[in-house]
Motif scaffolding. Structure first.
Motif, mmCIF file in Angstrom:
data_model
loop_
_atom_site.group_PDB
_atom_site.id
_atom_site.type_symbol
_atom_site.label_atom_id
_atom_site.label_comp_id
_atom_site.label_asym_id
_atom_site.label_seq_id
_atom_site.Cartn_x
_atom_site.Cartn_y
_atom_site.Cartn_z
ATOM 1 N N ASP A 1 0.662 5.556 -1.808
ATOM 2 C CA ASP A 1 0.719 6.312 -3.066
ATOM 3 C C ASP A 1 2.118 6.290 -3.660
ATOM 4 O O ASP A 1 2.291 6.208 -4.875
ATOM 5 C CB ASP A 1 0.311 7.777 -2.809
ATOM 6 C CG ASP A 1 -1.137 7.905 -2.345
ATOM 7 O OD1 ASP A 1 -1.888 6.910 -2.450
ATOM 8 O OD2 ASP A 1 -1.508 9.000 -1.879
ATOM 9 N N PHE B 1 -3.224 4.940 6.560
ATOM 10 C CA PHE B 1 -4.623 4.515 6.533
ATOM 11 C C PHE B 1 -4.794 3.009 6.651
ATOM 12 O O PHE B 1 -5.886 2.535 6.889
ATOM 13 C CB PHE B 1 -5.271 4.954 5.207
ATOM 14 C CG PHE B 1 -5.350 6.436 5.036
ATOM 15 C CD1 PHE B 1 -6.417 7.138 5.574
ATOM 16 C CD2 PHE B 1 -4.381 7.124 4.353
ATOM 17 C CE1 PHE B 1 -6.508 8.509 5.419
ATOM 18 C CE2 PHE B 1 -4.455 8.494 4.191
ATOM 19 C CZ PHE B 1 -5.526 9.197 4.733
ATOM 20 N N THR C 1 0.843 -1.202 0.000
ATOM 21 C CA THR C 1 0.000 0.000 0.000
ATOM 22 C C THR C 1 0.878 1.252 0.000
ATOM 23 O O THR C 1 2.036 1.219 0.410
ATOM 24 C CB THR C 1 -0.928 0.055 1.231
ATOM 25 O OG1 THR C 1 -0.119 0.278 2.405
ATOM 26 C CG2 THR C 1 -1.727 -1.209 1.400
ATOM 27 N N ALA D 1 -3.528 2.613 -3.380
ATOM 28 C CA ALA D 1 -3.369 3.990 -2.901
ATOM 29 C C ALA D 1 -3.789 4.046 -1.431
ATOM 30 O O ALA D 1 -4.422 3.119 -0.911
ATOM 31 C CB ALA D 1 -4.247 4.924 -3.729
ATOM 32 N N ASP D 2 -3.413 5.122 -0.763
ATOM 33 C CA ASP D 2 -3.792 5.288 0.649
ATOM 34 C C ASP D 2 -5.275 5.646 0.733
ATOM 35 O O ASP D 2 -5.651 6.804 0.899
ATOM 36 C CB ASP D 2 -2.936 6.389 1.289
ATOM 37 C CG ASP D 2 -1.484 5.947 1.442
ATOM 38 O OD1 ASP D 2 -1.253 4.822 1.903
ATOM 39 O OD2 ASP D 2 -0.597 6.736 1.090
ATOM 40 N N ASP D 3 -6.086 4.637 0.592
ATOM 41 C CA ASP D 3 -7.537 4.834 0.573
ATOM 42 C C ASP D 3 -8.178 3.674 1.326
ATOM 43 O O ASP D 3 -8.021 2.513 0.934
ATOM 44 C CB ASP D 3 -8.023 4.876 -0.887
ATOM 45 C CG ASP D 3 -9.532 5.005 -0.990
ATOM 46 O OD1 ASP D 3 -10.023 6.132 -1.094
ATOM 47 O OD2 ASP D 3 -10.227 3.954 -0.946
ATOM 48 N N GLU D 4 -8.852 3.999 2.403
ATOM 49 C CA GLU D 4 -9.401 2.944 3.268
ATOM 50 C C GLU D 4 -10.317 1.980 2.523
ATOM 51 O O GLU D 4 -10.205 0.766 2.677
ATOM 52 C CB GLU D 4 -10.172 3.570 4.434
ATOM 53 C CG GLU D 4 -9.291 3.942 5.601
ATOM 54 C CD GLU D 4 -10.112 4.221 6.851
ATOM 55 O OE1 GLU D 4 -9.491 4.444 7.883
ATOM 56 O OE2 GLU D 4 -11.355 4.230 6.782
ATOM 57 N N ASN D 5 -11.224 2.530 1.716
ATOM 58 C CA ASN D 5 -12.198 1.662 1.048
ATOM 59 C C ASN D 5 -11.529 0.716 0.057
ATOM 60 O O ASN D 5 -11.912 -0.453 -0.058
ATOM 61 C CB ASN D 5 -13.260 2.516 0.341
ATOM 62 C CG ASN D 5 -14.164 3.209 1.354
ATOM 63 O OD1 ASN D 5 -14.381 2.702 2.456
ATOM 64 N ND2 ASN D 5 -14.656 4.374 0.995
ATOM 65 N N ALA D 6 -10.512 1.217 -0.644
ATOM 66 C CA ALA D 6 -9.795 0.360 -1.603
ATOM 67 C C ALA D 6 -9.067 -0.762 -0.868
ATOM 68 O O ALA D 6 -9.047 -1.912 -1.328
ATOM 69 C CB ALA D 6 -8.803 1.206 -2.397
#
Lengths: 175, 120
Positions: free
Chosen positions: A12, A88, A10, A47-52
């Motif tokens: 970016d 995240f 994980t 990417a630093d995205d919780e949902n992903a």
């Protein structure tokens, strides 16, 4: 027996190539040293995205991976250094797997340096390791050593990984 | 169950700006600075234009004092080029705070004692 492993890097900076992902190959090598027949997949970095991150973890569990290793994003907190990088991954894992076991390592300044997590869901043991190379390798080695001895209890795994990471912190700047 | 552990170390958070970063292997940068400073270094965050790291066992003042050498060492690492004037934008020592300020959990013991005994 570990037949299938999925590595999820994980960040970016990994996704856009600013930083080369040297952690995944090192962890893959450690898995293959212990389980030569294992099918190991390193997925596209997230990417630093919780949902992903949540979606990818659930997907790995649905694929019945024996081990899912999530790399990076284990620190954060921003309590005393507000502009430090934001992480995240640990919050995404907790949201995805609310019954997980975890251990938080705090610096003496009250800043959470790392949150190590492990969870067993169906067939899958899900663990995370920090992003810095030496910590990632140390945590993965601790977990894989335990797994290769037949230990899959998440609480034991998280004790081992958190101990391994804490041993990478240096007292009085000693190498 | 005790889910929180205080880890005693002595480190300074350092942020370097003025860089263009692409294709960096963080452990190469850590190795280069480790050799130069004789102190462990951990890269903890990277963007296309700056790098965050922890330097263990070194005061912020000493890091600023050695800025020229640090910048020179960083400039030679593959994956890093100068985009502007490379400089230390921030060097901040971990500040000790009262254990009362730590996030609360279902632990009732002495946090300082717990930190001292961790790993024994």
């Amino acid at each position: 027996m570990v037949n299938k492993a999925i590595i999820i890097p994980t960040g970016d900076e990994i996704l856009n190539g600013t930083v080369i992902d040297t952690n995944s190959p090192a962890i893959m090598a450690m898995i293959l040293e212990r389980f030569p027949h294992c099918e190991v997949t390193r997925v596209t970095p997230l990417a630093d995205d919780e949902n992903a991150i949540i979606k990818k973890i659930k997907g790995a569990i649905e694929q019945r991976a024996d081990i899912v290793i999530i790399i990076g994003g284990s620190g954060g907190g921003h309590r005393f250094i507000p502009n430090a990088s934001k992480d995240f991954t640990h919050s995404a894992i907790v949201r995805a797997l609310p019954n997980c076991c975890y251990k938080e390592l705090y610096g003496k300044n009250g800043h959470m340096w790392s949150k190590l997590i492990a969870a067993k869901v169906d067939n899958s043991l899900v663990i995370n390791v920090p992003g810095p190379y030496v910590e990632a390798v140390a945590a993965a080695k601790a977990a894989l050593d335990a797994i290769s001895k037949g230990i899959t209890d998440p609480q034991t795994i998280v004790e081992r990984t958190s101990m391994a990471v804490s041993q990478q912190y240096h007292l009085n700047g000693e190498n | 169950m005790d889910n929180q552990v205080i880890v005693y170390v002595d480190k300074t958070y350092v942020r370097i700006t003025g860089l263009q970063v692409k294709g960096l292997k963080p452990f190469e940068l850590e190795h280069k600075l480790n050799s130069m400073l004789q102190r462990p270094v951990r890269v903890i965050g990277v963007t296309g234009s700056e790098i965050e790291m922890d330097i263990y066992g070194m005061e912020a003042e000493a890091i600023y004092k050695d800025e020229k050498g640090i910048v020179k060492a960083i400039s030679t690492v593959e994956g890093i080029t100068a985009a502007d004037v490379i400089k230390i934008a921030q060097a901040e020592k971990s500040v000790e705070v009262s254990v009362d300020n730590f996030p609360k959990d279902n632990y009732s013991g002495c946090a300082r004692e717990r930190w001292l005994n961790f790993g024994k």
